[in-house]
Design a protein around this motif. Structure first.
Motif, PDB file in Angstrom:
ATOM      1  N   ASP A  46       1.389  -1.292   0.449  1.00 25.92           N
ATOM      2  CA  ASP A  46      -0.151   0.166   0.371  1.00 25.92           C
ATOM      3  C   ASP A  46       0.729   1.446   0.022  1.00 25.92           C
ATOM      4  N   LYS A  63      -5.616   1.032  -4.193  1.00 29.01           N
ATOM      5  CA  LYS A  63      -4.771   1.299  -2.958  1.00 29.01           C
ATOM      6  C   LYS A  63      -4.454   0.185  -3.598  1.00 29.01           C
ATOM      7  N   SER A 103      -5.098   5.580   3.849  1.00 26.77           N
ATOM      8  CA  SER A 103      -5.823   4.440   3.435  1.00 26.77           C
ATOM      9  C   SER A 103      -7.579   4.334   2.233  1.00 26.77           C
TER      10      SER A 103
END
Lengths: 59, 701
Positions: free
Chosen positions: B63, B355, B686
């Motif tokens: 990520d 992501k 995120s």
């Protein structure tokens, strides 16, 4: 946010109804000073883009 | 440990109990609830453990690495999209009519084979294929499956993949259009309501383009409202108006109507028909699927179909010929393993992911959801009286014209159904007859109407719900036909464009017209042949469609395995290699049987030889009514047989070419050339929000 409102927002997002508003935000930061497309122009352009590069779907 | 996994142990126990009841219960019938929960528990465990294992150990998603959506963000095709919204888009793109039709046809072998394959197949093969393809395409800036095949395997594999995609498109469109023809023929109610979708779409198109540009939601609400009116109007047309005859069409009239429609829709600008229909069918699709889930959960119908019928073993089933292995796995493609998804998972979706780790939710998760749709279709079909099921799905030529002859034919299959039951079922759903309504859609519609009327309206509304279900299936099949024809048209323009330049320009009118005519002509041919096939078209064509779809899955899994080996992940390559092995064995066995089986019901060439012999002796063959019918059978079996050979060769070429690359890398003779886009640091958190300039943490630096 109440659930109905959340569903409505989700539908707006997923159907592309608010795509123009998002475009205006991106446009004002990436091309400040340049005239953005109006709503009609934006949707016509977007539709062309989408279907002239067709992906595919499952049967 | 206990605290962490306690819930999962509970889910596993519930799942195991449900599976146990499904497989072993000795009662007369099994409640559909067991099936529903067996599926849900299995999905939950697979998503939590297996998908996570693939994400963390096999793919090692990162990520901190910027996705193409972030790096190449242009607000158009590359754009980081909220994962929940992208999930919706991806699901809407992969879920078509496939998961609704396959399970219905496979129900002839009983409910258990289909159930096991749908659930186990999706967990170990289908969802894995979608997730890995999505990931690999994302790492390559959203390259398509064909491009990846060319770059990772080589030009031979690439060309084979391209031919595979185009031929699948043709067979797919023909089979889907055939389902629509079979559902609408001789049904004024269905024909009227579907015909009304054209003016509704036109109206929506004008509204969206000129009156209120871009107001997608409000126009969709108007459209869905009009759609309901069209269904009600259809009931009036069929039952109490003088126009019922006008709206009653023979199968061939509908065939030529569809061919003309497909051509016009492909040539016209998209805003006129295609785009508004896309909106309509997407909303109908999601709404109906939700309604079906709620309906099954509330009514909890009992499954009437036995666990496994004798057709699973003797291969003599009337719906399609051939034994359980390999044909259940060919017939149920979407919902378990569908190569077509690899086209969506490469190309569009990977350009929108925020992501890397979200490939699990979007790739694996959306496929689980589609599998759930297939499970619901299976429930709807197997909760019908098996006698009714066979009277609807055996070829009309076997069943005869009357409820009496159909009842007798069904008795011959080993099931009981009285002529009165058949007539009552037809009356309840507002049709003249349900005998020989093959193709899967009418069966599903009868099952769905029983479930829907169980929650809303009772028996009085069953006819409405039946036509609602038909409308829903036909609408989104037709949207696929529109869109698929267009995709095929672009592919042909692109191919010819390599030889003759002007063709490459999509808006060059002669190129548009010629390519549209070619693609429509190709699927139109198979559609016409299928509708007029004296042996019943769907049982001949559907296996071919399944083989083609699984062939594409083989291409995707081969590409996936190749990339895993190149990434130095040989010890995890089984994640895609085992499904590939299974898929190749299923597809090649099915092709082998279709090509070489001496049984004329199963083997295309045996059928051809038998029909030729009959013709030479001046006899009729099978259910043929005339010498022309026999000639038609000869032509069809030749074409279908040649296609089977082509598909089998393609799959062998792709796998053989890839194996060559694998061994070269494993023996160390070739430095693996991964064509991944280079690493760049992500500046999104995120939730997709830009990260502010980071403060150094601690005192180190």
């Amino acid at each position: 946010m109440n659930p109905l409102r959340a569903i409505w927002e989700y539908l707006k997002e997923i159907s592309g109804e608010n795509a123009y508003d998002k475009y205006l935000v991106v446009h004002s930061t990436t091309h400040p000073g340049r005239r953005p497309m109006n709503r009609g122009e934006f949707y016509r352009w977007r539709q062309n883009e989408k279907y002239n590069n067709p992906g595919s779907r499952c049967p | 440990m206990i605290r962490r996994y306690g819930v999962w142990v509970g889910v596993a126990i519930i799942g195991a109990i449900c599976w146990g009841v499904l497989a072993l219960s000795r009662g007369e019938t099994v409640n559909a609830g067991w099936l529903l929960f067996a599926a849900l528990a299995s999905y939950a465990i697979a998503y939590r453990f297996y998908a996570r294992f693939i994400q963390r150990k096999v793919l090692e998603t990162d990520d901190s690495r910027a996705t193409p959506a972030e790096r190449l963000n242009n607000g158009r095709d590359f754009e980081p999209m909220d994962r929940r919204v992208l999930f919706g888009h991806h699901f809407a793109a992969i879920a078509g009519a496939g998961p609704l039709v396959g399970p219905v046809l496979a129900a002839q072998m009983g409910f258990l084979p289909g159930t096991v394959w749908i659930i186990v197949g999706v967990i170990l093969a289908g969802a894995v294929q979608d997730m890995t393809t999505l990931f690999f395409s994302m790492r390559r800036n959203g390259k398509t499956l064909g491009q990846m095949a060319r770059e990772e395997i080589g030009p031979v594999g690439g060309v084979a993949a391209l031919i595979a995609v185009l031929s699948i498109m043709v067979i797919l469109l023909a089979v889907l259009a055939l389902v629509v023809v079979l559902a609408l023929a001789e049904s004024p109610w269905g024909s009227f309501s579907i015909a009304m979708t054209l003016p509704i779409a036109l109206l929506m198109g004008v509204y969206l383009r000129f009156l209120r540009p871009g107001r997608v939601l409000e126009v969709s609400i108007i459209g869905v409202g009009l759609l309901f009116l069209a269904i009600v109007g259809g009931g009036w047309i069929a039952e109490s108006s003088p126009y019922a005859d006008f709206w009653t069409f023979s199968p061939n009239q509908i065939v030529f109507g569809l061919i003309a429609y497909g051509f016009i829709a492909s040539v016209l600008p998209v805003w006129v028909l295609l785009a508004p229909r896309d909106y309509l069918s997407t909303f109908m699709k999601i709404g109906t699927i939700l309604l079906l889930a709620v309906g099954i959960a509330i009514t909890l119908p009992a499954i009437q179909m036995p666990r496994a019928t004798e057709f699973a073993f003797n291969g003599q089933g009337p719906v399609f010929a051939g034994p359980l292995y390999p044909f259940v796995f060919i017939t149920i493609a979407c919902g378990a393993l569908s190569g077509f998804h690899a086209l969506v998972a490469s190309g569009t979706t990977p350009k929108l992911i925020q992501k890397e780790s979200q490939v699990r939710f979007i790739g694996y998760g959306a496929m689980l959801m589609e599998s759930f749709v297939a499970v619901m279709a299976l429930i709807a079909a197997t909760t019908l009286d098996p006698g009714v099921y066979f009277a609807m799905n055996a070829p009309a030529t076997v069943l005869g014209d009357t409820v009496q002859s159909a009842s007798q034919a069904v008795n011959g299959f080993g099931f009981q159904v009285s002529p009165e039951t058949l007539q009552d079922t037809a009356n309840n759903v507002g049709e003249e007859s349900i005998v020989g309504r093959t193709g899967g859609a009418p069966t599903l519609a009868v099952g769905m109407s029983a479930i829907f009327s169980g929650i809303i309206g009772g028996p009085a509304l069953q006819a409405f719900w039946y036509h609602f279900a038909i409308m829903f299936e036909a609408l989104f099949i037709l949207t696929t036909v529109d869109a698929g024809t267009r995709v095929g048209r672009f592919m042909i323009q692109d191919m010819i464009g390599n030889i003759y330049r002007p063709f490459a320009n999509p808006s060059w009118l002669p190129g548009n017209l010629i390519s549209s005519a070619l693609i429509v002509g190709a699927w139109g041919y198979f559609l016409y042949a299928g509708v007029n096939d004296p042996l019943g078209g769907i049982n001949q064509l559907f296996p071919l469609f399944g083989i083609a779809n699984q062939l594409l899955a083989a291409v995707a899994l081969t590409v996936g395995t190749t990339i895993l080996i190149k990434m130095g992940k040989l010890r995890y390559a089984w994640v895609t290699a085992l499904p590939l092995l299974w898929d190749a064995s299923v597809t090649l066995t099915a092709s082998w049987m279709k090509i070489f089986s001496p049984d004329p019901v199963l083997g295309f060439f045996a059928q051809r030889a038998a029909a030729q012999e009959a013709l030479a002796n001046g006899e009729l063959y099978g259910t043929a009514q005339s010498a022309d019918d026999v000639r038609q059978i000869i032509t069809n079996s030749t074409v279908d047989g040649v296609l089977s050979i082509l598909f089998a060769l393609l799959i062998i070429i792709v796998i053989a070419d890839a194996t060559r690359v694998w061994f070269r890398i494993i023996r160390g003779g070739q430095e693996p050339d991964l064509s991944e886009a280079p690493w760049e640091e992500s500046r999104l958190d995120s939730e997709g929000q830009p990260v502010e300039e980071r403060e150094p943490v601690g005192t180190g630096r």
